[in-house]
Design a protein around this motif. Structure first.
Motif, short mmCIF file in Angstrom:
data_model
loop_
_atom_site.label_atom_id
_atom_site.label_comp_id
_atom_site.label_asym_id
_atom_site.label_seq_id
_atom_site.Cartn_x
_atom_site.Cartn_y
_atom_site.Cartn_z
N ALA A 58 0.84 -1.20 0.00
CA ALA A 58 0.00 0.00 0.00
C ALA A 58 0.88 1.25 0.00
N ASP A 59 1.95 1.23 0.76
CA ASP A 59 2.88 2.35 0.77
C ASP A 59 3.53 2.53 -0.60
N ALA A 60 3.90 1.41 -1.21
CA ALA A 60 4.49 1.47 -2.55
C ALA A 60 3.49 2.02 -3.55
N LEU A 61 2.23 1.62 -3.41
CA LEU A 61 1.18 2.13 -4.30
C LEU A 61 0.99 3.63 -4.11
N SER A 62 1.01 4.08 -2.88
CA SER A 62 0.88 5.52 -2.62
C SER A 62 2.05 6.29 -3.24
N ALA A 63 3.26 5.74 -3.10
CA ALA A 63 4.43 6.39 -3.68
C ALA A 63 4.34 6.41 -5.20
N LEU A 64 3.89 5.31 -5.78
CA LEU A 64 3.72 5.25 -7.24
C LEU A 64 2.70 6.27 -7.71
N GLN A 65 1.58 6.35 -7.01
CA GLN A 65 0.54 7.30 -7.40
C GLN A 65 1.04 8.74 -7.27
N ALA A 66 1.84 9.01 -6.25
CA ALA A 66 2.39 10.36 -6.09
C ALA A 66 3.37 10.67 -7.21
N THR A 67 4.12 9.66 -7.63
CA THR A 67 5.09 9.85 -8.71
C THR A 67 4.38 10.03 -10.05
N CYS A 68 3.31 9.28 -10.23
CA CYS A 68 2.63 9.26 -11.54
C CYS A 68 1.74 10.47 -11.79
N LYS A 69 1.10 10.97 -10.78
CA LYS A 69 0.13 12.02 -11.06
C LYS A 69 0.83 13.36 -11.31
N ALA A 70 0.27 14.06 -12.24
CA ALA A 70 0.81 15.37 -12.60
C ALA A 70 0.50 16.34 -11.48
N PRO A 71 1.26 17.39 -11.37
CA PRO A 71 0.95 18.38 -10.35
C PRO A 71 -0.48 18.87 -10.53
N ALA A 72 -1.24 18.76 -9.48
CA ALA A 72 -2.65 19.15 -9.55
C ALA A 72 -2.95 20.13 -8.43
N ALA A 73 -4.14 20.62 -8.48
CA ALA A 73 -4.58 21.53 -7.42
C ALA A 73 -4.59 20.77 -6.09
N PRO A 74 -4.30 21.44 -5.01
CA PRO A 74 -4.32 20.76 -3.71
C PRO A 74 -5.70 20.17 -3.44
N GLN A 75 -5.69 19.01 -2.77
CA GLN A 75 -6.95 18.36 -2.44
C GLN A 75 -7.76 19.23 -1.49
N THR A 76 -9.04 19.13 -1.65
CA THR A 76 -9.90 19.87 -0.75
C THR A 76 -9.92 19.15 0.60
N ARG A 77 -10.37 19.85 1.58
CA ARG A 77 -10.47 19.28 2.92
C ARG A 77 -11.39 18.07 2.90
N GLU A 78 -12.48 18.16 2.18
CA GLU A 78 -13.44 17.05 2.10
C GLU A 78 -12.82 15.82 1.44
N ALA A 79 -12.02 16.04 0.40
CA ALA A 79 -11.38 14.92 -0.28
C ALA A 79 -10.37 14.23 0.64
N ARG A 80 -9.62 15.01 1.41
CA ARG A 80 -8.66 14.42 2.35
C ARG A 80 -9.39 13.63 3.42
N ILE A 81 -10.51 14.17 3.91
CA ILE A 81 -11.30 13.47 4.93
C ILE A 81 -11.82 12.15 4.36
N GLU A 82 -12.34 12.18 3.15
CA GLU A 82 -12.86 10.96 2.51
C GLU A 82 -11.76 9.93 2.34
N ARG A 83 -10.58 10.37 1.92
CA ARG A 83 -9.44 9.45 1.75
C ARG A 83 -9.06 8.80 3.08
N LEU A 84 -9.00 9.58 4.12
CA LEU A 84 -8.67 9.04 5.44
C LEU A 84 -9.74 8.08 5.94
N GLU A 85 -10.99 8.40 5.67
CA GLU A 85 -12.08 7.50 6.08
C GLU A 85 -11.98 6.18 5.32
#
Length: 110
Positions: A58-85
């Motif tokens: 899962a950590d490797a997947l998170s690192a891969l996703q961070a490497t792969c995605k283009a610079p984007a707008a910062p996540q909204t507070r709601e999106a971060r909450i949903e991800r953590l949930e």
């Protein structure tokens, strides 16, 4: 200090992805293929009760996703909450599976 060969092989296997990660974003198709492989390996590790291995993947997947995605707008507070949930739900599910396996093993010994 002397280590057994199987321990060294395991250590090298787990360390290899850290050395192999590219510094630049990967093409979209490569990212999707690698994500699919990691997700499949995570499911396999979960089904075998290998929770530490699943977490490493899962950590490797998170690192891969961070490497792969283009610079984007910062996540909204709601999106971060949903991800953590989502993470919490996944971890609780894995904990329940591990506890069920532990109960099963304890019941076998009695």
């Amino acid at each position: 200090m002397f280590f057994k060969p199987c321990f060294l092989a395991l250590a090298l296997t787990l360390a290899a992805p850290a050395f192999a990660q590219p510094a630049q974003p990967l093409p979209g198709e490569d990212c999707k293929a690698q994500e699919a492989l990691l997700e499949r390996d995570m499911d396999l590790a979960r089904s075998r009760g290998q929770m530490l291995r699943r977490r490493e993947l899962a950590d490797a997947l998170s690192a891969l996703q961070a490497t792969c995605k283009a610079p984007a707008a910062p996540q909204t507070r709601e999106a971060r909450i949903e991800r953590l949930e989502q993470d919490i739900r996944l971890l609780r599910s894995e904990l329940e599976q591990a506890e069920a396996q532990l109960r099963s093993l304890r019941n076998e010994s009695h």
